[in-house]
Design a protein around this motif. Sequence first.
Motif, PDB file in Angstrom:
ATOM      1  N   SER A   1       4.826  11.933  -9.029  1.00 26.46           N
ATOM      2  CA  SER A   1       6.209  12.117  -9.474  1.00 26.46           C
ATOM      3  C   SER A   1       6.692  10.996 -10.387  1.00 26.46           C
ATOM      4  O   SER A   1       7.866  10.931 -10.716  1.00 26.46           O
ATOM      5  CB  SER A   1       7.143  12.187  -8.251  1.00 26.46           C
ATOM      6  N   GLY A   2       5.804  10.085 -10.748  1.00 21.65           N
ATOM      7  CA  GLY A   2       6.185   8.986 -11.630  1.00 21.65           C
ATOM      8  C   GLY A   2       6.571   7.716 -10.903  1.00 21.65           C
ATOM      9  O   GLY A   2       6.949   6.726 -11.536  1.00 21.65           O
ATOM     10  N   GLU A   3       6.520   7.738  -9.587  1.00 19.22           N
ATOM     11  CA  GLU A   3       6.818   6.533  -8.820  1.00 19.22           C
ATOM     12  C   GLU A   3       5.605   5.624  -8.866  1.00 19.22           C
ATOM     13  O   GLU A   3       4.496   6.062  -9.153  1.00 19.22           O
ATOM     14  CB  GLU A   3       7.202   6.914  -7.385  1.00 19.22           C
ATOM     15  N   ARG A   4       5.835   4.328  -8.604  1.00 19.99           N
ATOM     16  CA  ARG A   4       4.738   3.385  -8.744  1.00 19.99           C
ATOM     17  C   ARG A   4       4.935   2.129  -7.921  1.00 19.99           C
ATOM     18  O   ARG A   4       5.982   1.930  -7.328  1.00 19.99           O
ATOM     19  CB  ARG A   4       4.552   3.011 -10.208  1.00 19.99           C
ATOM     20  N   TRP A   5       3.909   1.285  -7.918  1.00 15.47           N
ATOM     21  CA  TRP A   5       3.915   0.001  -7.242  1.00 15.47           C
ATOM     22  C   TRP A   5       4.024  -1.101  -8.285  1.00 15.47           C
ATOM     23  O   TRP A   5       3.493  -0.980  -9.392  1.00 15.47           O
ATOM     24  CB  TRP A   5       2.618  -0.184  -6.449  1.00 15.47           C
ATOM     25  N   PHE A   6       4.704  -2.191  -7.921  1.00 17.34           N
ATOM     26  CA  PHE A   6       4.824  -3.361  -8.786  1.00 17.34           C
ATOM     27  C   PHE A   6       4.310  -4.576  -8.026  1.00 17.34           C
ATOM     28  O   PHE A   6       4.433  -4.660  -6.807  1.00 17.34           O
ATOM     29  CB  PHE A   6       6.282  -3.599  -9.183  1.00 17.34           C
ATOM     30  N   CYS A   7       3.808  -5.543  -8.788  1.00 17.60           N
ATOM     31  CA  CYS A   7       3.306  -6.773  -8.183  1.00 17.60           C
ATOM     32  C   CYS A   7       4.356  -7.873  -8.171  1.00 17.60           C
ATOM     33  O   CYS A   7       4.192  -8.875  -7.484  1.00 17.60           O
ATOM     34  CB  CYS A   7       2.059  -7.255  -8.910  1.00 17.60           C
ATOM     35  N   SER A   8       5.432  -7.716  -8.928  1.00 16.23           N
ATOM     36  CA  SER A   8       6.507  -8.703  -8.920  1.00 16.23           C
ATOM     37  C   SER A   8       7.819  -8.014  -9.283  1.00 16.23           C
ATOM     38  O   SER A   8       7.821  -6.949  -9.920  1.00 16.23           O
ATOM     39  CB  SER A   8       6.236  -9.833  -9.924  1.00 16.23           C
TER      40      SER A   8
ATOM     41  N   HIS B   1      12.017  -1.411  -4.222  1.00 13.73           N
ATOM     42  CA  HIS B   1      12.266  -1.931  -2.879  1.00 13.73           C
ATOM     43  C   HIS B   1      11.249  -3.031  -2.593  1.00 13.73           C
ATOM     44  O   HIS B   1      10.062  -2.845  -2.820  1.00 13.73           O
ATOM     45  CB  HIS B   1      12.110  -0.824  -1.826  1.00 13.73           C
ATOM     46  N   VAL B   2      11.734  -4.142  -2.064  1.00 15.75           N
ATOM     47  CA  VAL B   2      10.838  -5.241  -1.701  1.00 15.75           C
ATOM     48  C   VAL B   2      10.699  -5.295  -0.177  1.00 15.75           C
ATOM     49  O   VAL B   2      11.599  -4.864   0.549  1.00 15.75           O
ATOM     50  CB  VAL B   2      11.339  -6.606  -2.254  1.00 15.75           C
ATOM     51  N   PRO B   3       9.567  -5.804   0.313  1.00 15.28           N
ATOM     52  CA  PRO B   3       9.389  -5.904   1.764  1.00 15.28           C
ATOM     53  C   PRO B   3      10.563  -6.652   2.404  1.00 15.28           C
ATOM     54  O   PRO B   3      11.050  -7.647   1.872  1.00 15.28           O
ATOM     55  CB  PRO B   3       8.092  -6.706   1.905  1.00 15.28           C
TER      56      PRO B   3
ATOM     57  N   SER C   1       3.110  -5.056  -3.574  1.00 10.06           N
ATOM     58  CA  SER C   1       3.803  -4.466  -2.429  1.00 10.06           C
ATOM     59  C   SER C   1       5.223  -4.019  -2.742  1.00 10.06           C
ATOM     60  O   SER C   1       5.946  -3.622  -1.853  1.00 10.06           O
ATOM     61  CB  SER C   1       3.833  -5.473  -1.278  1.00 10.06           C
ATOM     62  N   ILE C   2       5.631  -4.081  -3.984  1.00  7.72           N
ATOM     63  CA  ILE C   2       6.987  -3.654  -4.358  1.00  7.72           C
ATOM     64  C   ILE C   2       6.933  -2.176  -4.715  1.00  7.72           C
ATOM     65  O   ILE C   2       6.151  -1.752  -5.564  1.00  7.72           O
ATOM     66  CB  ILE C   2       7.526  -4.509  -5.514  1.00  7.72           C
TER      67      ILE C   2
ATOM     68  N   PHE D   1      -3.684  -0.846  -3.359  1.00  7.46           N
ATOM     69  CA  PHE D   1      -3.290  -1.950  -4.214  1.00  7.46           C
ATOM     70  C   PHE D   1      -3.437  -3.282  -3.502  1.00  7.46           C
ATOM     71  O   PHE D   1      -3.569  -4.295  -4.161  1.00  7.46           O
ATOM     72  CB  PHE D   1      -1.859  -1.781  -4.719  1.00  7.46           C
ATOM     73  N   GLY D   2      -3.406  -3.304  -2.165  1.00  5.50           N
ATOM     74  CA  GLY D   2      -3.627  -4.556  -1.459  1.00  5.50           C
ATOM     75  C   GLY D   2      -4.992  -5.139  -1.801  1.00  5.50           C
ATOM     76  O   GLY D   2      -5.166  -6.336  -1.880  1.00  5.50           O
ATOM     77  N   LEU D   3      -5.960  -4.275  -2.056  1.00  5.51           N
ATOM     78  CA  LEU D   3      -7.287  -4.728  -2.444  1.00  5.51           C
ATOM     79  C   LEU D   3      -7.288  -5.331  -3.840  1.00  5.51           C
ATOM     80  O   LEU D   3      -8.142  -6.108  -4.192  1.00  5.51           O
ATOM     81  CB  LEU D   3      -8.262  -3.546  -2.457  1.00  5.51           C
ATOM     82  N   LEU D   4      -6.323  -4.937  -4.644  1.00  2.00           N
ATOM     83  CA  LEU D   4      -6.301  -5.354  -6.038  1.00  2.00           C
ATOM     84  C   LEU D   4      -5.269  -6.420  -6.298  1.00  2.00           C
ATOM     85  O   LEU D   4      -4.850  -6.619  -7.419  1.00  2.00           O
ATOM     86  CB  LEU D   4      -6.042  -4.134  -6.939  1.00  2.00           C
TER      87      LEU D   4
END
Length: 187
Positions: A166-173, A150-152, A136-137, A129-132
């Motif tokens: 398992s349904g977990e994911r990344w968010f951009c904000s 969780h945020v950095p 990072s959330i 996702f860093g490429l996109l």
Amino acid sequence: MASTRPRAVSTTTTPRALTTHADAALRKPLDKFLAASRPLHCSFVDRDQYGRLVGNCNRADGRSVQKWLVEQGLALDWPRYSNGAFAAEQRAAKAAHRGVWQGHFDQPWDWRDANAGKVESVSEQSTGFGLLGGCSIKGNISAKGERIYHVPGQKYYSQTRISQVSGERWFCSEADAQAAGWRKARR
């Protein structure tokens, strides 16, 4: 398999190098190259030992993005995955002092080999996702089924692993996470 990694002149080992002070100098020519023939087609076929995506990208006219990046000195021919597919382009970029070849540059795999005992290892895998855009959330699901993000910088951020199966994911904000019904981790 042809693969390259975009690199800014930086000590970082992630694609986020493109979001540093070198950003404007790198993005403008890349944006122009990509805009010349759309859409872009990418196929990701593997992950490296650090969990980063490995694949191929071509413009609509068939021109290889990897080849162009190596020609400009903005990426390296990564022989572990490319089998030297872009070695000639890399030699030409180096001889012309383009991109990372403007000064002294250690290839990342050579630097890691030389400094293996001196640095910490990567503690989490990249999802690409860093490429996109740098999402990072981390949105994970607790043992009780709670959807927590969780945020950095939070206490358990680096220990939290994301399992998309398992349904977990990344968010951009944080707003995106909250809108999807996730709550912020307390620590």
